[in-house]
Design an enzyme around this catalytic site. Structure first.
Site, PDB file in Angstrom:
ATOM      1  N   HIS A 282       4.721   3.332  -0.494  1.00 10.09           N
ATOM      2  CA  HIS A 282       3.377   2.747  -0.362  1.00 10.09           C
ATOM      3  C   HIS A 282       2.710   2.988   0.666  1.00 10.09           C
ATOM      4  CE1 HIS A 282       4.025  -0.608  -3.743  1.00 10.09           C
ATOM      5  NE2 HIS A 282       3.634   0.655  -4.169  1.00 10.09           N
TER       6      HIS A 282
ATOM      7  N   ASP B 129       0.634   1.185   2.983  1.00 11.33           N
ATOM      8  CA  ASP B 129       1.002   0.437   4.123  1.00 11.33           C
ATOM      9  C   ASP B 129       2.286   0.834   4.835  1.00 11.33           C
ATOM     10  OD1 ASP B 129       2.492  -0.541   1.894  1.00 11.33           O
ATOM     11  OD2 ASP B 129       1.960  -3.026   2.761  1.00 11.33           O
TER      12      ASP B 129
ATOM     13  N   ASP C 184       9.680  -4.262   1.575  1.00 11.12           N
ATOM     14  CA  ASP C 184       8.964  -5.097   0.642  1.00 11.12           C
ATOM     15  C   ASP C 184      10.096  -5.191  -0.454  1.00 11.12           C
ATOM     16  OD1 ASP C 184       6.705  -4.842   2.498  1.00 11.12           O
ATOM     17  OD2 ASP C 184       5.634  -3.545   1.152  1.00 11.12           O
TER      18      ASP C 184
ATOM     19  N   ASP D 292      10.303  -9.461   4.934  1.00  9.21           N
ATOM     20  CA  ASP D 292       8.836  -9.703   4.084  1.00  9.21           C
ATOM     21  C   ASP D 292       8.611 -11.044   3.983  1.00  9.21           C
ATOM     22  OD1 ASP D 292       6.822  -9.265   2.616  1.00  9.21           O
ATOM     23  OD2 ASP D 292       8.128  -8.538   0.812  1.00  9.21           O
TER      24      ASP D 292
ATOM     25  N   SER E 286       3.156  -9.352  -8.360  1.00 11.99           N
ATOM     26  CA  SER E 286       3.412  -9.020  -6.988  1.00 11.99           C
ATOM     27  C   SER E 286       4.711  -8.217  -6.817  1.00 11.99           C
ATOM     28  CB  SER E 286       3.277 -10.146  -6.135  1.00 11.99           C
ATOM     29  OG  SER E 286       3.815  -9.616  -4.736  1.00 11.99           O
TER      30      SER E 286
ATOM     31  N   HIS F 187       6.480  -8.458  -4.251  1.00 10.53           N
ATOM     32  CA  HIS F 187       7.024  -9.330  -3.067  1.00 10.53           C
ATOM     33  C   HIS F 187       7.582 -10.435  -3.349  1.00 10.53           C
ATOM     34  CE1 HIS F 187       4.584  -6.618  -0.018  1.00 10.53           C
ATOM     35  NE2 HIS F 187       4.006  -6.877  -0.853  1.00 10.53           N
TER      36      HIS F 187
ATOM     37  N   ASP G  27     -11.509   7.995  11.045  1.00  8.82           N
ATOM     38  CA  ASP G  27     -12.623   8.478  10.391  1.00  8.82           C
ATOM     39  C   ASP G  27     -12.348   9.894   9.434  1.00  8.82           C
ATOM     40  OD1 ASP G  27     -15.434   8.852   9.699  1.00  8.82           O
ATOM     41  OD2 ASP G  27     -16.252   8.866  11.743  1.00  8.82           O
TER      42      ASP G  27
END
Length: 628
Positions: A145, A147, A237, A269, A441, A443, A518
């Site tokens: 993922h 993140d 996770d 987590d 979820s 999680h 950016d």
């Protein structure tokens, strides 16, 4: 980019009263072969608790703490230093260090929040690791993922080393990383290594063991770092899903054996600690999507995270069962689909997964489109569809849009506006607030978090992957599970936790915080500028002021451009020319309800492109929009 030569260039240009061009990665990456398929109560001793420090506030520019000279870690102690992912959701990265050896667990990114329209991604500042680059043994990835892997290219650019950094992960995680690395031309910076479930990799006195857990993406692993004084276990996770759509259930037996052998620190987590019971199985979503597609009369669009391979599998199965074809839209979604096919996580029948152009030639009732943008990202496919700005996809009466995700904290308003605009186009929108079955979820709920503690029997607990309230509630849960409060330690970004077998100290904080990324527009894949306080001084800032009508997006005033610390070639004439170009671009837009994120993105792209043509520099474009 060489740091010393870069500083020399900065100094030289300051002396000439000029500003240096921003650092960018080149376009068109080469191709490489893909891999095969507290209160926390921190204390000098656990018997002498002292009050926890206040939670570190979120920062958008790098948070600067003490900057000790690079050195080995203390003898006979394990250091845990979060670089991100605590007190926030996203940009997960944690240093685990024993004497002169360290590993980095994950290298994630984080979505900008509602007030951060000048940037595209937030990644951890890994200055601490760069200062000890010779001690870095590997980057270990729990799963694919964003993140957890989205910041990796930018972390590699920060590390700025000539040697290849080993990166270990599951086949799917490494496949997704490989595509990302090639896009950003980091191939020469990494040595990608695939590991199997249960595999153990030795790094001198450290060893990393990968333990399968279930999540919303296949091939997720908890990682146990075995050290001479005990085991540090990062849960990743996770949840205990007995009927996952892809892959096996969590390897509870191995977790229990690791617990029986002794876990010094459990890093858990916590993001769903507010939810009682256990998280529902992915099978719930599978059945719901099958039913929605079965009853839909027109076009179906499914929005999800690009790396959520299980949602793509659900779409393929639902389409096959109902005589539809599947196409994907969004560069990252296309990338993930290609990786999953090549590694045989997805095995669609011939003709089932087609390109977008082929799908759009079919009647709406024959196609199912899987798109990016479930978080309302202004440049993603779903936002463009909602604004009637997508070059190929339109929605209208009779179409069904499934938003199979819940908003990441900070994105709620953006997601709500995207859903509003889809309703305005006449579509039926199915999302978690009205039908919980479209998303569950990945999680663990409270019962599952307690179960992880029971299986692993840790001496100390460090809650991660959550905001401050999540960590506070997790401490209360851990106490009910038999872990005393003086053995639960609240981490802070850059805060050092030092463990012996029976003692914990928090001696100081190290340089840490956030680096802003950016990206340079949709047509500049792999090109970006890294923003931090030091580079902003040289890159300059342009503020774009606009006032627009809320109901039509028509300009009321502006655009007006104001610059600070700019290259001398960006004069008033160049700013006025960029403003005129932006005004023409906005006047050509179809009239419709103003979407703040979309307009801000358009302002950044048009103004940035215009100024680059003039000066070959990339100042930070900061949109200041007022919607009336």
């Amino acid at each position: 980019m060489d740091q010393s030569s870069e500083e020399a260039r900065r100094t030289s240009r300051r002396n000439r009263r000029r500003r240096k061009p921003s650092t960018e990665t080149p376009q068109s990456p080469e191709t490489t072969q893909r891999p095969a398929a507290g209160s926390g109560q921190p204390s000098p001793e656990t018997s002498k608790p002292r009050p926890a420090p206040k939670n570190q506030p979120r920062r958008q520019t790098g948070q600067r703490g003490q900057q000790p000279a690079a050195s080995d870690g203390p003898r006979g102690k394990v250091r845990i230093i979060p670089m991100g992912g605590v007190g926030e959701v996203g940009k997960n990265a944690t240093v685990v260090e024993y004497e002169n050896e360290l590993v980095l667990l994950d290298a994630g990114g984080k979505f900008p929040e509602e007030d951060q329209h000048a940037i595209d991604l937030i990644v951890p500042d890994v200055s601490y690791v760069r200062e000890r680059i010779n001690n870095l043994k590997a980057i270990l990835i729990t799963h694919g993922h964003e993140d957890h892997i989205g910041g990796l290219p930018f972390v590699l650019h920060q590390l700025n080393t000539k040697r290849k950094i080993p990166v270990y992960g599951s086949p799917l995680a490494i496949g997704l990383i490989d595509a990302k690395i090639r896009e950003h031309r980091c191939e020469k910076m990494v040595d990608l290594k695939v590991v199997a479930d249960g595999q153990r990799v030795q790094f001198g006195k450290l060893a990393a063991e990968f333990v399968h857990v279930t999540h919303s993406i296949p091939d997720t692993n908890a990682i146990a770092i075995h050290t001479p004084i005990g085991t540090v276990l990062d849960t990743a996770d996770f949840k205990f899903d007995p009927t996952p759509v892809m892959g096996r259930p969590t390897d509870e037996r191995r977790l229990e054996r690791i617990g029986n052998d002794g876990v010094l620190v459990l890093m858990s987590d916590t993001v769903r600690v507010e939810s009682e019971g256990s998280t529902p199985s992915e099978r719930v979503v599978y059945e719901k999507i099958l039913n929605v597609v079965k009853t839909a009369k027109g076009q179906v669009i499914l929005a999800s995270f690009a790396s959520n391979i299980s949602r793509l599998k659900m779409a393929l199965d639902a389409a096959e069962a109902n005589g539809r074809v599947v196409a994907v839209s969004g560069r990252s979604m296309e990338q993930s689909a290609n990786v999953a096919k090549e590694l045989e996580y997805l095995k669609p029948k011939p003709g089932l997964l087609v390109d977008l152009e082929s799908a759009m030639k079919l009647p709406p009732s024959r196609r199912l489109l899987v798109v990016t943008g479930s978080q309302g990202e202004p440049a993603a496919a779903l936002s463009r569809i909602a604004m009637n700005e997508h070059p190929k996809i339109r929605v209208s009466q009779g179409d069904v849009v499934i938003v199979s995700a819940t908003p990441v904290p900070g994105n709620e308003e953006t997601v709500s506006r995207t859903i509003d605009n889809l309703f305005r186009r006449g579509a039926t929108v199915v999302y978690s607030a009205i039908d919980r079955g479209v998303h569950v979820s990945g999680h663990a709920g409270r019962d599952e978090l307690s179960k992880m503690i029971a299986l692993t029997k840790p001496r100390f607990v460090v809650p991660i992957h959550g905001e401050y309230r999540h960590m506070t509630l997790y401490r209360e849960l851990a106490q009910k599970a038999g872990i005393s409060a003086d053995r639960v330690f609240f981490p802070e970004i850059g805060g050092v936790l030092e463990f012996t077998q029976n003692r914990v100290t928090q001696p100081r904080r190290v340089k840490s915080g956030s680096i802003l990324v950016d990206r340079l527009g949709d047509r500049a894949a792999g090109r970006f500028v890294i923003r931090d306080p030091e580079t902003l001084e040289d890159q300059g800032i342009v503020i774009v002021t606009l006032v627009v009508r809320s109901d039509t997006s028509e300009l009321i005033a502006g655009p007006d451009l104001t610059g600070k610390q700019l290259d001398r070639e960006i004069d008033r004439q160049a700013l006025d020319a960029a403003a005129a170009e932006l005004k023409r671009a906005l006047e050509r837009q179809p009239k419709g309800t103003a979407e703040y994120g979309f307009l801000a993105r358009r302002a950044r792209e048009v103004v940035g492109r215009s100024l680059y043509r003039k000066s070959k520099t990339r100042p930070l474009i900061l949109p200041a929009l007022t919607v009336i």
